[in-house]
Scaffold this motif. Structure first.
Motif, short mmCIF file in Angstrom:
data_model
loop_
_atom_site.label_atom_id
_atom_site.label_comp_id
_atom_site.label_asym_id
_atom_site.label_seq_id
_atom_site.Cartn_x
_atom_site.Cartn_y
_atom_site.Cartn_z
N UNK A 32 -29.69 2.86 16.67
CA UNK A 32 -29.01 1.71 16.07
C UNK A 32 -30.05 0.85 15.37
N UNK A 33 -29.76 0.50 14.12
CA UNK A 33 -30.66 -0.37 13.35
C UNK A 33 -30.59 -1.77 13.95
N UNK A 34 -31.73 -2.26 14.39
CA UNK A 34 -31.79 -3.61 14.97
C UNK A 34 -32.34 -4.61 13.96
N UNK A 35 -33.10 -4.14 12.99
CA UNK A 35 -33.66 -5.03 11.97
C UNK A 35 -33.94 -4.20 10.72
N UNK A 36 -33.66 -4.77 9.56
CA UNK A 36 -33.95 -4.13 8.28
C UNK A 36 -34.58 -5.18 7.37
N UNK A 37 -35.76 -4.87 6.84
CA UNK A 37 -36.45 -5.80 5.96
C UNK A 37 -36.70 -5.09 4.63
N UNK A 38 -36.08 -5.61 3.59
CA UNK A 38 -36.23 -5.05 2.24
C UNK A 38 -37.56 -5.49 1.66
N UNK A 39 -38.39 -4.53 1.24
CA UNK A 39 -39.72 -4.82 0.72
C UNK A 39 -39.89 -4.32 -0.72
N UNK A 40 -38.81 -4.21 -1.45
CA UNK A 40 -38.89 -3.76 -2.85
C UNK A 40 -38.81 -2.25 -2.96
N UNK A 41 -39.95 -1.58 -2.89
CA UNK A 41 -39.98 -0.13 -3.05
C UNK A 41 -39.70 0.61 -1.75
N UNK A 42 -39.53 -0.12 -0.65
CA UNK A 42 -39.21 0.50 0.63
C UNK A 42 -38.52 -0.50 1.54
N UNK A 43 -37.96 0.00 2.63
CA UNK A 43 -37.32 -0.85 3.63
C UNK A 43 -37.96 -0.54 4.98
N UNK A 44 -38.33 -1.59 5.70
CA UNK A 44 -38.88 -1.40 7.05
C UNK A 44 -37.74 -1.60 8.04
N UNK A 45 -37.54 -0.62 8.91
CA UNK A 45 -36.48 -0.67 9.91
C UNK A 45 -37.06 -0.72 11.31
N UNK A 46 -36.35 -1.42 12.19
CA UNK A 46 -36.58 -1.31 13.62
C UNK A 46 -35.32 -0.67 14.17
N UNK A 47 -35.48 0.50 14.79
CA UNK A 47 -34.34 1.28 15.26
C UNK A 47 -34.47 1.48 16.77
N UNK A 48 -33.40 1.19 17.49
CA UNK A 48 -33.38 1.41 18.94
C UNK A 48 -32.84 2.81 19.23
N UNK A 49 -33.67 3.60 19.92
CA UNK A 49 -33.31 4.98 20.27
C UNK A 49 -33.58 5.17 21.75
N UNK A 50 -32.54 5.39 22.53
CA UNK A 50 -32.71 5.66 23.95
C UNK A 50 -33.48 4.59 24.70
N UNK A 51 -33.25 3.32 24.38
CA UNK A 51 -33.93 2.23 25.05
C UNK A 51 -35.31 1.92 24.50
N UNK A 52 -35.77 2.68 23.51
CA UNK A 52 -37.06 2.42 22.87
C UNK A 52 -36.83 1.86 21.48
N UNK A 53 -37.76 1.05 21.00
CA UNK A 53 -37.69 0.52 19.64
C UNK A 53 -38.70 1.26 18.77
N UNK A 54 -38.22 1.83 17.68
CA UNK A 54 -39.08 2.55 16.74
C UNK A 54 -39.13 1.79 15.43
N UNK A 55 -40.28 1.81 14.78
CA UNK A 55 -40.38 1.26 13.43
C UNK A 55 -40.38 2.43 12.47
N UNK A 56 -39.62 2.29 11.41
CA UNK A 56 -39.51 3.36 10.43
C UNK A 56 -39.54 2.75 9.03
#
Length: 64
Positions: A4-28
């Motif tokens: 589940x996307x918990x945070x999305x930050x638009x940075x122009x040429x890319x988007x930084x996401x924080x995604x919760x997977x199985x109780x862990x937070x991943x940055x993508x």
């Protein structure tokens, strides 16, 4: 993996996401947001981990 996307930050040429997977937070990083679109916070997404480009960071006690 599904997450589940918990945070999305638009940075122009890319988007930084924080995604919760199985109780862990991943940055993508999402490339080409104008072509691929931007996932909304709260949206369920599929996550593929490219282990050749993944970086694992140690979490320290106390949030340091």
């Amino acid at each position: 993996l599904r997450g589940v996307v918990r945070r999305a930050i638009y940075l122009g040429s890319q988007v930084e996401y924080e995604v919760e997977v199985g109780g862990m937070r991943l940055q993508a990083i999402g490339r080409s947001p104008l072509e691929e679109g931007i996932f909304a916070e709260g949206e369920t997404v599929g996550v593929t981990i490219g282990f050749h480009v993944a970086h694992l960071l140690e979490l320290r006690a106390g949030g340091e």
